[in-house]
Design a protein around this motif. Structure first.
Motif, PDB file in Angstrom:
ATOM      1  N   LYS A  40      34.094 -69.332 -15.869  1.00  0.00           N
ATOM      2  CA  LYS A  40      32.761 -69.763 -16.281  1.00  0.00           C
ATOM      3  C   LYS A  40      31.800 -69.753 -15.096  1.00  0.00           C
ATOM      4  CE  LYS A  40      30.289 -71.298 -19.733  1.00  0.00           C
ATOM      5  NZ  LYS A  40      30.100 -70.462 -20.938  1.00  0.00           N
ATOM      6  N   VAL A  41      32.281 -70.213 -13.943  1.00  0.00           N
ATOM      7  CA  VAL A  41      31.454 -70.195 -12.742  1.00  0.00           C
ATOM      8  C   VAL A  41      31.176 -68.748 -12.312  1.00  0.00           C
ATOM      9  CG1 VAL A  41      31.301 -70.891 -10.327  1.00  0.00           C
ATOM     10  CG2 VAL A  41      32.299 -72.451 -12.009  1.00  0.00           C
ATOM     11  N   ALA A  42      32.212 -67.923 -12.364  1.00  0.00           N
ATOM     12  CA  ALA A  42      32.051 -66.519 -11.980  1.00  0.00           C
ATOM     13  C   ALA A  42      31.053 -65.804 -12.881  1.00  0.00           C
ATOM     14  CB  ALA A  42      33.403 -65.815 -12.032  1.00  0.00           C
ATOM     15  N   GLU A  43      31.007 -66.211 -14.148  1.00  0.00           N
ATOM     16  CA  GLU A  43      30.060 -65.604 -15.090  1.00  0.00           C
ATOM     17  C   GLU A  43      28.623 -65.860 -14.653  1.00  0.00           C
ATOM     18  OE1 GLU A  43      28.796 -66.526 -19.676  1.00  0.00           O
ATOM     19  OE2 GLU A  43      30.940 -66.515 -19.209  1.00  0.00           O
ATOM     20  N   LEU A  44      28.328 -67.092 -14.246  1.00  0.00           N
ATOM     21  CA  LEU A  44      26.978 -67.400 -13.763  1.00  0.00           C
ATOM     22  C   LEU A  44      26.670 -66.605 -12.502  1.00  0.00           C
ATOM     23  CD1 LEU A  44      24.745 -70.318 -13.649  1.00  0.00           C
ATOM     24  CD2 LEU A  44      25.680 -69.768 -11.415  1.00  0.00           C
ATOM     25  N   GLU A  45      27.644 -66.543 -11.585  1.00  0.00           N
ATOM     26  CA  GLU A  45      27.420 -65.809 -10.338  1.00  0.00           C
ATOM     27  C   GLU A  45      27.115 -64.339 -10.611  1.00  0.00           C
ATOM     28  OE1 GLU A  45      30.092 -68.187  -7.067  1.00  0.00           O
ATOM     29  OE2 GLU A  45      31.161 -66.959  -8.531  1.00  0.00           O
ATOM     30  N   THR A  46      27.841 -63.758 -11.553  1.00  0.00           N
ATOM     31  CA  THR A  46      27.620 -62.352 -11.900  1.00  0.00           C
ATOM     32  C   THR A  46      26.262 -62.148 -12.554  1.00  0.00           C
ATOM     33  OG1 THR A  46      29.996 -61.993 -12.186  1.00  0.00           O
ATOM     34  CG2 THR A  46      28.518 -60.406 -13.230  1.00  0.00           C
ATOM     35  N   ASP A  47      25.926 -63.044 -13.483  1.00  0.00           N
ATOM     36  CA  ASP A  47      24.655 -62.912 -14.199  1.00  0.00           C
ATOM     37  C   ASP A  47      23.454 -62.994 -13.260  1.00  0.00           C
ATOM     38  OD1 ASP A  47      26.010 -62.644 -16.563  1.00  0.00           O
ATOM     39  OD2 ASP A  47      25.659 -64.698 -17.250  1.00  0.00           O
ATOM     40  N   HIS A  48      23.565 -63.835 -12.209  1.00  0.00           N
ATOM     41  CA  HIS A  48      22.425 -64.055 -11.308  1.00  0.00           C
ATOM     42  C   HIS A  48      22.571 -63.342  -9.958  1.00  0.00           C
ATOM     43  CE1 HIS A  48      20.409 -66.968 -13.895  1.00  0.00           C
ATOM     44  NE2 HIS A  48      21.597 -67.471 -14.162  1.00  0.00           N
ATOM     45  N   HIS A  49      23.659 -62.584  -9.803  1.00  0.00           N
ATOM     46  CA  HIS A  49      23.894 -61.826  -8.570  1.00  0.00           C
ATOM     47  C   HIS A  49      23.906 -62.748  -7.347  1.00  0.00           C
ATOM     48  CE1 HIS A  49      23.159 -58.221 -10.979  1.00  0.00           C
ATOM     49  NE2 HIS A  49      22.102 -58.854 -11.463  1.00  0.00           N
ATOM     50  N   ILE A  50      24.607 -63.885  -7.477  1.00  0.00           N
ATOM     51  CA  ILE A  50      24.702 -64.843  -6.385  1.00  0.00           C
ATOM     52  C   ILE A  50      26.155 -65.264  -6.191  1.00  0.00           C
ATOM     53  CG2 ILE A  50      22.372 -65.779  -6.745  1.00  0.00           C
ATOM     54  CD1 ILE A  50      23.711 -68.186  -8.159  1.00  0.00           C
ATOM     55  N   GLU A  51      26.398 -65.975  -5.103  1.00  0.00           N
ATOM     56  CA  GLU A  51      27.701 -66.586  -4.856  1.00  0.00           C
ATOM     57  C   GLU A  51      27.457 -68.052  -4.508  1.00  0.00           C
ATOM     58  OE1 GLU A  51      31.402 -66.171  -1.714  1.00  0.00           O
ATOM     59  OE2 GLU A  51      30.265 -64.370  -2.292  1.00  0.00           O
ATOM     60  N   LEU A  52      28.018 -68.952  -5.304  1.00  0.00           N
ATOM     61  CA  LEU A  52      27.805 -70.373  -5.069  1.00  0.00           C
ATOM     62  C   LEU A  52      28.514 -70.822  -3.797  1.00  0.00           C
ATOM     63  CD1 LEU A  52      28.293 -71.880  -8.656  1.00  0.00           C
ATOM     64  CD2 LEU A  52      26.152 -71.300  -7.492  1.00  0.00           C
TER      65      LEU A  52
END
Length: 202
Positions: A42-54
């Motif tokens: 789920k976290v990786a999905e957000l990172e992919t969608d926004h092209h970021i790394e938390l």
């Protein structure tokens, strides 16, 4: 695993039972409860969608402690409600700076993730890229306040400091904590109002 995770879990459980702790602004909303942790996917999905790394400490919090809930102010935003902002200098308006929603395609400038609900136009953000990556920054989207960069080195340190100061009964303007001594007159008025007493009596 980071040893701070276990300490934070223990301290968070202690807060509601500690008699002489500080009052944390907004605590009535979250009640010191965390939402269930998020899956790595789920976290990786957000990172992919926004092209970021938390930042890793924040990511570990989300996946081992909780995906929302207890925090300073009104609580940690659910990850799907977090939005990206960029710092926006606005000298021509008389306001030295502000934060602007980073909608549309990914920006190459420094990015900040809105992680905590603070109320009105106040923002609690986490640096995602640039020199403030990993640091908690508070400010205002109207440019009236901040930016204030926390001295804590990362999100877990910042979160644990909130718990420590609250358990120690401290005042802390940055974290909106009020000690029992300063809160006593307010509590007295609220108690009288609740019990139907005459507030004009000394």
């Amino acid at each position: 695993m980071d040893s701070r995770i276990a300490r934070i879990r223990r301290k968070l459980a202690e807060v509601p039972c500690t008699a002489w702790r500080s009052h944390s602004f907004g605590e009535e909303k979250h009640g010191f409860r965390l939402e269930p942790p998020l899956s790595d996917s789920k976290v990786a999905e957000l990172e992919t969608d926004h092209h970021i790394e938390l930042p890793d400490p924040y990511r570990r919090f989300l996946t081992t402690l909780g995906g929302g809930g207890a925090s300073p102010f009104h609580g940690l935003l659910p990850l799907q409600s977090c939005r990206l902002f960029t710092m926006d200098p606005r000298c021509e308006t008389g306001r030295p700076w502000g934060f602007t929603f980073a909608g549309g395609p990914p920006h190459r400038s420094d990015l900040f993730l809105h992680i905590i609900e603070a109320g009105c136009t106040d923002l609690v953000l986490l640096g995602i890229t640039g020199p403030l990556a990993g640091r908690v920054v508070t400010g205002n989207s109207d440019g009236f306040r901040g930016p204030d960069v926390s001295s804590s080195t990362d999100f877990l340190a910042w979160y644990e400091r909130w718990l420590d100061h609250m358990l120690d009964g401290r005042d802390n303007r940055e974290l909106e904590l009020t000690s029992p001594a300063l809160r006593a007159p307010v509590d007295r008025v609220l108690r009288q109002h609740r019990d139907g007493e005459d507030l004009s009596r000394p």
